[in-house]
Each structure stands twice: as C-alpha cells, then as structure tokens.
Design a protein around this motif. Sequence first.
Motif, PDB file in Angstrom:
ATOM      1  N   UNK A   1      99.787 -25.424  -1.161  1.00  0.00           N
ATOM      2  CA  UNK A   1      98.379 -25.334  -0.817  1.00  0.00           C
ATOM      3  C   UNK A   1      97.596 -26.296  -1.707  1.00  0.00           C
ATOM      4  N   UNK A   2      96.777 -27.125  -1.105  1.00  0.00           N
ATOM      5  CA  UNK A   2      95.944 -28.052  -1.857  1.00  0.00           C
ATOM      6  C   UNK A   2      94.646 -27.375  -2.226  1.00  0.00           C
ATOM      7  N   UNK A   3      94.146 -27.717  -3.402  1.00  0.00           N
ATOM      8  CA  UNK A   3      92.871 -27.181  -3.841  1.00  0.00           C
ATOM      9  C   UNK A   3      91.985 -28.332  -4.279  1.00  0.00           C
ATOM     10  N   UNK A   4      90.691 -28.179  -4.057  1.00  0.00           N
ATOM     11  CA  UNK A   4      89.767 -29.229  -4.463  1.00  0.00           C
ATOM     12  C   UNK A   4      89.145 -28.915  -5.819  1.00  0.00           C
ATOM     13  N   UNK A   5      89.505 -27.784  -6.400  1.00  0.00           N
ATOM     14  CA  UNK A   5      88.969 -27.434  -7.706  1.00  0.00           C
ATOM     15  C   UNK A   5      89.574 -28.322  -8.788  1.00  0.00           C
ATOM     16  N   UNK A   6      88.764 -28.701  -9.714  1.00  0.00           N
ATOM     17  CA  UNK A   6      89.213 -29.494 -10.853  1.00  0.00           C
ATOM     18  C   UNK A   6      90.228 -28.671 -11.656  1.00  0.00           C
ATOM     19  N   UNK A   7      91.286 -29.298 -12.159  1.00  0.00           N
ATOM     20  CA  UNK A   7      92.321 -28.542 -12.891  1.00  0.00           C
ATOM     21  C   UNK A   7      91.772 -27.738 -14.063  1.00  0.00           C
ATOM     22  N   UNK A   8      90.773 -28.250 -14.767  1.00  0.00           N
ATOM     23  CA  UNK A   8      90.224 -27.506 -15.910  1.00  0.00           C
ATOM     24  C   UNK A   8      89.424 -26.292 -15.443  1.00  0.00           C
ATOM     25  N   UNK A   9      88.794 -26.380 -14.274  1.00  0.00           N
ATOM     26  CA  UNK A   9      88.110 -25.198 -13.718  1.00  0.00           C
ATOM     27  C   UNK A   9      89.131 -24.153 -13.281  1.00  0.00           C
ATOM     28  N   UNK A  10      90.223 -24.623 -12.693  1.00  0.00           N
ATOM     29  CA  UNK A  10      91.308 -23.700 -12.335  1.00  0.00           C
ATOM     30  C   UNK A  10      91.888 -23.033 -13.574  1.00  0.00           C
ATOM     31  N   UNK A  11      92.023 -23.794 -14.651  1.00  0.00           N
ATOM     32  CA  UNK A  11      92.534 -23.211 -15.893  1.00  0.00           C
ATOM     33  C   UNK A  11      91.563 -22.169 -16.429  1.00  0.00           C
ATOM     34  N   UNK A  12      90.277 -22.443 -16.353  1.00  0.00           N
ATOM     35  CA  UNK A  12      89.274 -21.454 -16.786  1.00  0.00           C
ATOM     36  C   UNK A  12      89.378 -20.191 -15.942  1.00  0.00           C
ATOM     37  N   UNK A  13      89.564 -20.343 -14.633  1.00  0.00           N
ATOM     38  CA  UNK A  13      89.732 -19.180 -13.758  1.00  0.00           C
ATOM     39  C   UNK A  13      91.006 -18.416 -14.115  1.00  0.00           C
ATOM     40  N   UNK A  14      92.081 -19.135 -14.416  1.00  0.00           N
ATOM     41  CA  UNK A  14      93.335 -18.488 -14.822  1.00  0.00           C
ATOM     42  C   UNK A  14      93.135 -17.679 -16.097  1.00  0.00           C
ATOM     43  N   UNK A  15      92.389 -18.223 -17.040  1.00  0.00           N
ATOM     44  CA  UNK A  15      92.133 -17.533 -18.308  1.00  0.00           C
ATOM     45  C   UNK A  15      91.306 -16.280 -18.075  1.00  0.00           C
ATOM     46  N   UNK A  16      90.242 -16.405 -17.310  1.00  0.00           N
ATOM     47  CA  UNK A  16      89.379 -15.248 -17.040  1.00  0.00           C
ATOM     48  C   UNK A  16      90.158 -14.165 -16.301  1.00  0.00           C
ATOM     49  N   UNK A  17      90.951 -14.552 -15.318  1.00  0.00           N
ATOM     50  CA  UNK A  17      91.743 -13.560 -14.567  1.00  0.00           C
ATOM     51  C   UNK A  17      92.739 -12.849 -15.479  1.00  0.00           C
ATOM     52  N   UNK A  18      93.353 -13.592 -16.397  1.00  0.00           N
ATOM     53  CA  UNK A  18      94.300 -12.974 -17.333  1.00  0.00           C
ATOM     54  C   UNK A  18      93.581 -12.014 -18.272  1.00  0.00           C
ATOM     55  N   UNK A  19      92.397 -12.384 -18.720  1.00  0.00           N
ATOM     56  CA  UNK A  19      91.617 -11.516 -19.609  1.00  0.00           C
ATOM     57  C   UNK A  19      91.214 -10.237 -18.871  1.00  0.00           C
ATOM     58  N   UNK A  20      90.800 -10.367 -17.626  1.00  0.00           N
ATOM     59  CA  UNK A  20      90.453  -9.177 -16.830  1.00  0.00           C
ATOM     60  C   UNK A  20      91.686  -8.289 -16.661  1.00  0.00           C
ATOM     61  N   UNK A  21      92.816  -8.896 -16.331  1.00  0.00           N
ATOM     62  CA  UNK A  21      94.043  -8.119 -16.158  1.00  0.00           C
ATOM     63  C   UNK A  21      94.471  -7.414 -17.429  1.00  0.00           C
ATOM     64  N   UNK A  22      94.421  -8.107 -18.544  1.00  0.00           N
ATOM     65  CA  UNK A  22      94.837  -7.505 -19.811  1.00  0.00           C
ATOM     66  C   UNK A  22      93.861  -6.423 -20.246  1.00  0.00           C
ATOM     67  N   UNK A  23      92.588  -6.640 -20.024  1.00  0.00           N
ATOM     68  CA  UNK A  23      91.591  -5.617 -20.356  1.00  0.00           C
ATOM     69  C   UNK A  23      91.823  -4.357 -19.517  1.00  0.00           C
TER      70      UNK A  23
END
Length: 115
Positions: A1-23
């Motif tokens: 799947x192609x995404x138009x999101x910038x890789x650093x924005x995707x990384x920020x989303x990955x970090x936030x999602x992990x923080x939500x999951x761990x919390x």
Amino acid sequence: MKTSLHPWLLLALAIVAEVVGTTALKASDGFTRALPSLVVAAGYGLSFYCLSLVLRHIPVGVAYAVWSGLGIVLITLAAWWLYDQRIDAVGLFGMALIIAGVLVLNLWSRAGGGH
C-alpha cells in the motif's frame, strides 16, 4: 500500500500509537478489561504498521532509535499524568540523555543523515 504521508509524520504516528497502546496496557489490568485491551491491540497494530512503512524510507537503526527514545519519554510523561507515577531528578536527567542521543544521531551522525 502506498502512502503519501511523509516518513517522519508516519514515524510520529507510530510513536503516538505505541504510547497509547502502552498506556492502555496498564489500564487493561492483565488483559482482563475489554476496552483497554482493544486499545492496546489497536495501538500496537497501528504503531507497527506505520513503522513498517517508515522503514521503506528511514534506516532501521535511526527509525528505531527515534521510535523507542521518544516513546520512553512520552510514556513516562503519560504515566506521570494518568497514573501519578513519580520521576526523580536522576530519571529526568536520563530522559534528557535519551533525547540528546536521538538528536545527535539525527543531526550529526552519518547513520542519521546528518553530517
């Protein structure tokens, strides 16, 4: 799947999602509470999916250093805010070192693209 999101924005989303999951992991009470358990699964699933897309563009060592380093700091802040977890001056100093390490890696190391 192609995404138009910038890789650093995707990384920020990955970090936030992990923080939500761990919390939510603490709130799941050993996966005995349904809603927090679903949040854990969704948070980790989204986090790893986004991280997998990020790795197409950012070296794995750099992406993981940023993901884990900022995740540690954000989880500590979330635990302080939501669960009244205390952190002392030494712990704050350690978190500052983590942030400094991520910055050094990204700004000055050839591994992070900086020179």
